[in-house]
Design a protein around this motif. Structure first.
Motif, PDB file in Angstrom:
ATOM      1  N   GLN A   1     132.566  89.300 -22.640  1.00  0.00           N
ATOM      2  CA  GLN A   1     132.848  89.057 -23.911  1.00  0.00           C
ATOM      3  C   GLN A   1     132.044  87.941 -24.426  1.00  0.00           C
ATOM      4  O   GLN A   1     131.749  87.390 -25.723  1.00  0.00           O
ATOM      5  CB  GLN A   1     134.149  89.076 -24.427  1.00  0.00           C
ATOM      6  N   HIS A   2     131.892  86.740 -23.365  1.00  0.00           N
ATOM      7  CA  HIS A   2     131.248  85.460 -23.723  1.00  0.00           C
ATOM      8  C   HIS A   2     130.005  85.323 -22.787  1.00  0.00           C
ATOM      9  O   HIS A   2     129.733  84.655 -22.094  1.00  0.00           O
ATOM     10  CB  HIS A   2     132.027  84.609 -23.320  1.00  0.00           C
ATOM     11  N   GLN A   3     128.853  86.299 -23.358  1.00  0.00           N
ATOM     12  CA  GLN A   3     127.336  86.369 -22.584  1.00  0.00           C
ATOM     13  C   GLN A   3     126.847  84.973 -22.889  1.00  0.00           C
ATOM     14  O   GLN A   3     127.053  84.397 -24.011  1.00  0.00           O
ATOM     15  CB  GLN A   3     126.728  87.620 -22.996  1.00  0.00           C
ATOM     16  N   THR A   4     126.276  84.386 -21.919  1.00  0.00           N
ATOM     17  CA  THR A   4     125.046  83.195 -22.345  1.00  0.00           C
ATOM     18  C   THR A   4     124.006  83.607 -23.317  1.00  0.00           C
ATOM     19  O   THR A   4     123.708  84.868 -23.260  1.00  0.00           O
ATOM     20  CB  THR A   4     124.298  82.943 -21.159  1.00  0.00           C
ATOM     21  N   GLN A   5     123.378  82.900 -23.804  1.00  0.00           N
ATOM     22  CA  GLN A   5     122.326  83.278 -24.830  1.00  0.00           C
ATOM     23  C   GLN A   5     121.122  83.921 -24.151  1.00  0.00           C
ATOM     24  O   GLN A   5     120.405  84.768 -24.593  1.00  0.00           O
ATOM     25  CB  GLN A   5     121.744  81.999 -25.664  1.00  0.00           C
ATOM     26  N   TRP A   6     120.875  83.452 -22.847  1.00  0.00           N
ATOM     27  CA  TRP A   6     119.670  84.019 -22.046  1.00  0.00           C
ATOM     28  C   TRP A   6     120.206  85.452 -21.664  1.00  0.00           C
ATOM     29  O   TRP A   6     119.260  86.357 -21.652  1.00  0.00           O
ATOM     30  CB  TRP A   6     119.617  82.971 -20.678  1.00  0.00           C
ATOM     31  N   SER A   7     121.545  85.743 -21.449  1.00  0.00           N
ATOM     32  CA  SER A   7     121.764  87.199 -21.351  1.00  0.00           C
ATOM     33  C   SER A   7     121.619  87.937 -22.438  1.00  0.00           C
ATOM     34  O   SER A   7     120.993  89.018 -22.354  1.00  0.00           O
ATOM     35  CB  SER A   7     123.153  87.107 -21.050  1.00  0.00           C
ATOM     36  N   VAL A   8     122.121  87.499 -23.723  1.00  0.00           N
ATOM     37  CA  VAL A   8     121.927  88.200 -24.847  1.00  0.00           C
ATOM     38  C   VAL A   8     120.651  88.569 -24.995  1.00  0.00           C
ATOM     39  O   VAL A   8     120.187  89.660 -25.529  1.00  0.00           O
ATOM     40  CB  VAL A   8     122.610  87.664 -26.011  1.00  0.00           C
ATOM     41  N   THR A   9     119.523  87.550 -24.924  1.00  0.00           N
ATOM     42  CA  THR A   9     118.248  87.887 -25.241  1.00  0.00           C
ATOM     43  C   THR A   9     117.697  88.885 -24.300  1.00  0.00           C
ATOM     44  O   THR A   9     116.959  89.721 -24.611  1.00  0.00           O
ATOM     45  CB  THR A   9     117.341  86.399 -24.822  1.00  0.00           C
ATOM     46  N   ASN A  10     118.096  88.886 -22.860  1.00  0.00           N
ATOM     47  CA  ASN A  10     117.647  89.881 -21.988  1.00  0.00           C
ATOM     48  C   ASN A  10     118.185  91.117 -22.138  1.00  0.00           C
ATOM     49  O   ASN A  10     117.104  92.222 -21.879  1.00  0.00           O
ATOM     50  CB  ASN A  10     117.471  89.184 -20.700  1.00  0.00           C
ATOM     51  N   PHE A  11     119.432  91.228 -22.608  1.00  0.00           N
ATOM     52  CA  PHE A  11     119.666  92.485 -22.794  1.00  0.00           C
ATOM     53  C   PHE A  11     119.310  93.444 -24.072  1.00  0.00           C
ATOM     54  O   PHE A  11     118.902  94.530 -24.032  1.00  0.00           O
ATOM     55  CB  PHE A  11     121.250  92.552 -23.393  1.00  0.00           C
ATOM     56  N   THR A  12     118.636  92.491 -24.849  1.00  0.00           N
ATOM     57  CA  THR A  12     117.572  93.088 -26.070  1.00  0.00           C
ATOM     58  C   THR A  12     116.519  93.831 -25.342  1.00  0.00           C
ATOM     59  O   THR A  12     115.778  94.481 -26.295  1.00  0.00           O
ATOM     60  CB  THR A  12     117.379  92.116 -27.200  1.00  0.00           C
ATOM     61  N   ARG A  13     116.071  93.099 -24.505  1.00  0.00           N
ATOM     62  CA  ARG A  13     114.769  93.587 -23.981  1.00  0.00           C
ATOM     63  C   ARG A  13     114.870  94.726 -22.887  1.00  0.00           C
ATOM     64  O   ARG A  13     113.727  95.272 -22.508  1.00  0.00           O
ATOM     65  CB  ARG A  13     114.197  92.281 -23.190  1.00  0.00           C
ATOM     66  N   MET A  14     115.831  95.046 -22.488  1.00  0.00           N
ATOM     67  CA  MET A  14     116.219  96.205 -21.819  1.00  0.00           C
ATOM     68  C   MET A  14     116.086  97.689 -22.346  1.00  0.00           C
ATOM     69  O   MET A  14     116.356  97.480 -23.588  1.00  0.00           O
ATOM     70  CB  MET A  14     117.474  96.203 -21.002  1.00  0.00           C
ATOM     71  N   SER A  15     115.615  98.607 -21.825  1.00  0.00           N
ATOM     72  CA  SER A  15     115.552 100.005 -22.550  1.00  0.00           C
ATOM     73  C   SER A  15     115.861 101.074 -21.583  1.00  0.00           C
ATOM     74  O   SER A  15     116.003 100.762 -20.248  1.00  0.00           O
ATOM     75  CB  SER A  15     114.286 100.155 -23.004  1.00  0.00           C
ATOM     76  N   ASN A  16     116.176 102.132 -22.101  1.00  0.00           N
ATOM     77  CA  ASN A  16     116.734 103.225 -21.166  1.00  0.00           C
ATOM     78  C   ASN A  16     117.700 103.011 -20.389  1.00  0.00           C
ATOM     79  O   ASN A  16     117.730 103.349 -18.961  1.00  0.00           O
ATOM     80  CB  ASN A  16     115.281 103.759 -20.506  1.00  0.00           C
ATOM     81  N   THR A  17     118.852 102.281 -20.735  1.00  0.00           N
ATOM     82  CA  THR A  17     119.741 101.682 -19.676  1.00  0.00           C
ATOM     83  C   THR A  17     120.896 102.693 -19.538  1.00  0.00           C
ATOM     84  O   THR A  17     121.381 103.267 -20.243  1.00  0.00           O
ATOM     85  CB  THR A  17     119.986 100.395 -20.347  1.00  0.00           C
ATOM     86  N   ARG A  18     121.293 102.544 -18.346  1.00  0.00           N
ATOM     87  CA  ARG A  18     122.313 103.143 -17.781  1.00  0.00           C
ATOM     88  C   ARG A  18     123.459 102.126 -17.278  1.00  0.00           C
ATOM     89  O   ARG A  18     123.214 101.540 -16.078  1.00  0.00           O
ATOM     90  CB  ARG A  18     122.215 104.319 -16.856  1.00  0.00           C
ATOM     91  N   ARG A  19     124.492 101.735 -17.836  1.00  0.00           N
ATOM     92  CA  ARG A  19     125.490 100.961 -17.336  1.00  0.00           C
ATOM     93  C   ARG A  19     126.658 102.014 -17.062  1.00  0.00           C
ATOM     94  O   ARG A  19     127.437 102.729 -17.549  1.00  0.00           O
ATOM     95  CB  ARG A  19     126.140  99.886 -18.137  1.00  0.00           C
ATOM     96  N   ARG A  20     127.252 101.873 -15.793  1.00  0.00           N
ATOM     97  CA  ARG A  20     128.171 102.785 -15.123  1.00  0.00           C
ATOM     98  C   ARG A  20     129.226 101.794 -14.191  1.00  0.00           C
ATOM     99  O   ARG A  20     128.678 101.050 -13.279  1.00  0.00           O
ATOM    100  CB  ARG A  20     127.611 103.972 -14.277  1.00  0.00           C
TER     101      ARG A  20
END
Length: 222
Positions: free
Chosen positions: A82-101
């Motif tokens: 729930q408290h991601q770093t800014q670097w994490s938030v930025t890179n999450f937006t760059r991901m695509s076609n993702t599967r998180r399980r």
């Protein structure tokens, strides 16, 4: 005597593509922040990163090992999630076609981690556990196969990342095989796809980028 055992352990499985314009920073983020951050969470025992060799489904795979599914509901994990770093938030937006399980490692055989893996994603309910056990036993007899693990997703814990399409989302079990070389991975993938025929949704081989164990990490400064 069966070499395949049941486990209560869990793995977070993140399989994704990334914007090629930001791929270098994406890899740096994983290697210099995200892997360590996750492995430091109480209950997590290690993590591995892979790059796809064959198949065109997604380019990167990350697997994070934990002692149990309950580690994904702990206060420590919720704090990190729930408290991601800014670097994490930025890179999450760059991901695509993702599967998180978030997966229960329902069955496992062997030990260690290989330099390559073969993975098949199976249609839910299409293959019974006895058939999975039989295939895992057969794979354990193959020269170059080190470890096999069958993972079943937990529906409540497998919440999607923002880059995942939620329409028609399928939570499918996976069979992952750690091997010594890429040719063994390719041969193993063929064996699994032939064995399970029309039950395979995705099939891919990967090479290991690196592995991080909880015991590799130095204590954090106070």
């Amino acid at each position: 005597m069966s070499r395949i055992r049941s486990t209560e352990e869990a793995q977070l499985f993140v399989w994704s593509d990334v914007d090629p314009d930001h791929e270098a920073d994406f890899n740096l983020w994983y290697d210099r922040e995200h892997m360590e951050e996750r492995v430091r969470i109480e209950g997590f025992t290690g993590a591995r990163r892979y790059r796809a060799v064959s198949g065109s489904a997604r380019r990167y795979l990350a697997l994070y090992r934990a002692s149990a599914l309950s580690d994904f509901t702990s206060a420590a994990y919720k704090q990190a999630f729930q408290h991601q770093t800014q670097w994490s938030v930025t890179n999450f937006t760059r991901m695509s076609n993702t599967r998180r399980r978030v997966m229960n490692v329902a069955l496992e055989g062997g030990f260690g981690w290989g330099s390559a893996v073969a993975m098949v994603e199976l249609a839910p309910g299409a293959v019974d556990e006895d058939a999975i056990r039989d295939q895992m036993e057969a794979l354990m007899a193959v020269e170059g196969v080190l470890r096999v693990h069958y993972m079943v997703p937990d529906q409540a814990l497998s919440t999607p990342l923002p880059s995942e399409q939620t329409e028609g989302r399928v939570l499918a079990p996976c069979l992952v095989v750690d091997v010594t070389t890429e040719p063994v991975a390719e041969a193993t993938l063929r064996q699994m796809t032939e064995r399970f025929e029309g039950s395979v949704r995705e099939a891919q081989t990967f090479t290991l980028l690196w592995s991080l164990d909880e015991h590799d990490l130095p204590p954090q400064a106070d």
